[in-house]
Scaffold this motif. Structure first.
Motif, short mmCIF file in Angstrom:
data_model
loop_
_atom_site.label_atom_id
_atom_site.label_comp_id
_atom_site.label_asym_id
_atom_site.label_seq_id
_atom_site.Cartn_x
_atom_site.Cartn_y
_atom_site.Cartn_z
N GLU A 127 0.98 -1.09 0.12
CA GLU A 127 -0.13 0.01 -0.01
C GLU A 127 0.87 1.36 -0.03
O GLU A 127 1.54 1.84 1.12
CB GLU A 127 -0.89 0.16 1.12
N PRO A 128 1.28 1.77 -1.16
CA PRO A 128 2.01 3.02 -1.16
C PRO A 128 1.60 4.02 -0.31
O PRO A 128 0.49 4.24 -0.18
CB PRO A 128 2.11 3.19 -2.77
N PRO A 129 2.62 4.54 0.42
CA PRO A 129 2.28 5.67 1.22
C PRO A 129 1.53 6.83 0.68
O PRO A 129 1.70 7.12 -0.70
CB PRO A 129 3.70 6.19 1.54
N SER A 130 0.64 7.55 1.30
CA SER A 130 -0.28 8.79 0.60
C SER A 130 -0.66 9.69 1.87
O SER A 130 -0.45 9.44 2.86
CB SER A 130 -1.50 8.04 0.38
N ALA A 131 -1.11 10.96 1.42
CA ALA A 131 -1.35 12.01 2.46
C ALA A 131 -2.34 11.15 3.38
O ALA A 131 -3.22 10.50 3.05
CB ALA A 131 -1.63 13.10 1.89
N PHE A 135 5.91 11.29 3.98
CA PHE A 135 6.97 10.40 3.07
C PHE A 135 7.42 11.16 1.89
O PHE A 135 6.96 12.10 1.69
CB PHE A 135 6.00 9.13 2.50
N ILE A 136 8.49 10.35 1.38
CA ILE A 136 8.78 10.80 -0.12
C ILE A 136 8.79 9.58 -0.88
O ILE A 136 9.04 8.54 -0.25
CB ILE A 136 10.08 11.57 -0.09
N THR A 137 8.69 9.96 -2.05
CA THR A 137 8.85 8.64 -3.17
C THR A 137 9.99 9.00 -3.87
O THR A 137 10.20 10.04 -4.40
CB THR A 137 7.77 8.48 -4.23
N VAL A 138 10.91 8.03 -3.92
CA VAL A 138 12.11 7.97 -4.95
C VAL A 138 12.03 6.83 -5.75
O VAL A 138 11.95 5.72 -5.50
CB VAL A 138 13.56 7.87 -3.66
N SER A 139 12.39 7.27 -7.07
CA SER A 139 12.74 6.20 -8.03
C SER A 139 13.99 5.24 -7.93
O SER A 139 15.04 6.01 -7.95
CB SER A 139 12.34 6.85 -9.34
N LEU A 140 13.62 4.06 -8.19
CA LEU A 140 15.00 3.07 -8.24
C LEU A 140 15.51 3.19 -9.70
O LEU A 140 16.60 2.55 -9.58
CB LEU A 140 14.48 1.74 -7.80
N GLU A 141 15.12 3.90 -10.25
CA GLU A 141 15.41 3.88 -11.86
C GLU A 141 16.61 4.99 -11.72
O GLU A 141 17.36 5.13 -12.78
CB GLU A 141 14.29 4.29 -12.69
N ALA A 154 15.75 15.53 1.54
CA ALA A 154 14.46 15.57 2.05
C ALA A 154 14.58 15.67 3.61
O ALA A 154 14.00 16.33 4.52
CB ALA A 154 13.50 14.33 1.67
N ILE A 155 15.65 14.94 4.18
CA ILE A 155 15.98 14.83 5.68
C ILE A 155 16.26 16.17 6.00
O ILE A 155 15.79 16.68 7.14
CB ILE A 155 16.90 13.66 5.91
N LEU A 156 17.19 17.02 5.24
CA LEU A 156 17.71 18.02 5.81
C LEU A 156 16.72 19.08 5.73
O LEU A 156 16.76 20.37 6.47
CB LEU A 156 19.05 18.28 5.12
N GLN A 157 15.61 18.89 4.84
CA GLN A 157 14.73 20.03 4.60
C GLN A 157 13.57 20.06 5.66
O GLN A 157 12.66 20.64 5.96
CB GLN A 157 14.07 19.80 3.43
N GLY A 158 13.66 18.70 6.53
CA GLY A 158 12.77 18.62 7.81
C GLY A 158 11.70 18.17 7.41
O GLY A 158 10.60 18.18 7.98
#
Length: 158
Positions: A127-131, A135-141, A154-158
Motif C-alpha cells: 500500500e504505497p504511502p499517501s497523504a 513520506f517521499i517517493t524515490v525512483s529506483l531507476e 528531504a531529511i535536511l529540509q525537515g
C-alpha cells in the motif's frame, strides 16, 4: 549523515525467516510483533536523541502506523498517541521501481532468507504511502548517488 542504521531484517524472529526461506509470505500476525520490536528500537533511539535510519519493508499503512505509534496505533487505528509516549516523527522513504529492477537486485543478494519467489507477494501487499503520511517517493531507476541525494535533501529540509 552519521546516523545510526538498523536493518529490520536483522530483527525478524527465526520463525519468520524460516517461513520466508520456504517461500511462504508473511502475514499480519507474523509482522506485527516484529514491527512492535522495531518501534521499540526507534523509541529508544528517539528518547536518547539519536537520529536513526531503519531499512524496513513497511508495506502497509497499518505497518507504518505501528512503527510510529507502537501496538496502540492498531488498537486506536491512529498513529497519534497522547501523554507519555507521543507518536514518533518518521519520514518514510518509499523506494519505488519496476519489478524487474527489484528482482535483479534480489538475485544479486547472497545468503538472504527472502527468496525472489516472494517478490510478487510483496507487490501484492504493498500500500504505497499517501497523504497525510510523512513520506517521499524515490525512483529506483535513478542512480544510487541521485537516490541518496534526494533522501538526504528531504531529511535536511525537515
Amino acid at each position: 549523515l552519521g546516523w545510526k542504521f538498523y536493518d529490520a531484517d536483522d530483527y525478524h524472529p527465526l520463525e519468520n525467516k524460516k517461513k520466508m526461506e520456504e517461500g511462504i509470505p508473511l502475514n499480519d500476525e507474523d509482522r506485527i510483533p516484529w514491527l512492535c520490536a522495531l518501534h521499540d528500537i526507534l523509541r529508544r533511539e528517539d528518547t536518547s536523541r539519536q537520529d536513526t535510519i531503519l531499512a524496513c519493508s513497511a508495506l502497509k499503512k497499518m505497518y507504518r502506523r505501528v512503527l510510529i505509534g507502537g501496538i496502540s496505533a492498531i488498537e486506536s487505528n491512529q498513529p497519534e498517541q497522547q501523554g507519555e509516549n507521543p507518536a514518533l516523527k518518521i519520514l518514510f522513504v518509499h523506494l519505488d521501481g519496476p519489478k524487474d529492477i527489484i528482482a535483479g537486485r534480489l538475485e544479486k543478494r547472497r545468503g538472504h532468507f527472502m527468496p525472489l519467489e516472494l517478490l510478487q507477494s510483496q507487490f501484492d501487499t504493498l500500500e504505497p504511502p499517501s497523504a497525510p503520511e510523512n513520506f517521499i517517493t524515490v525512483s529506483l531507476e535513478k542512480s544510487l548517488p541521485e537516490i541518496l541525494l534526494q533522501i538526504e535533501s528531504a531529511i535536511l529540509q525537515g
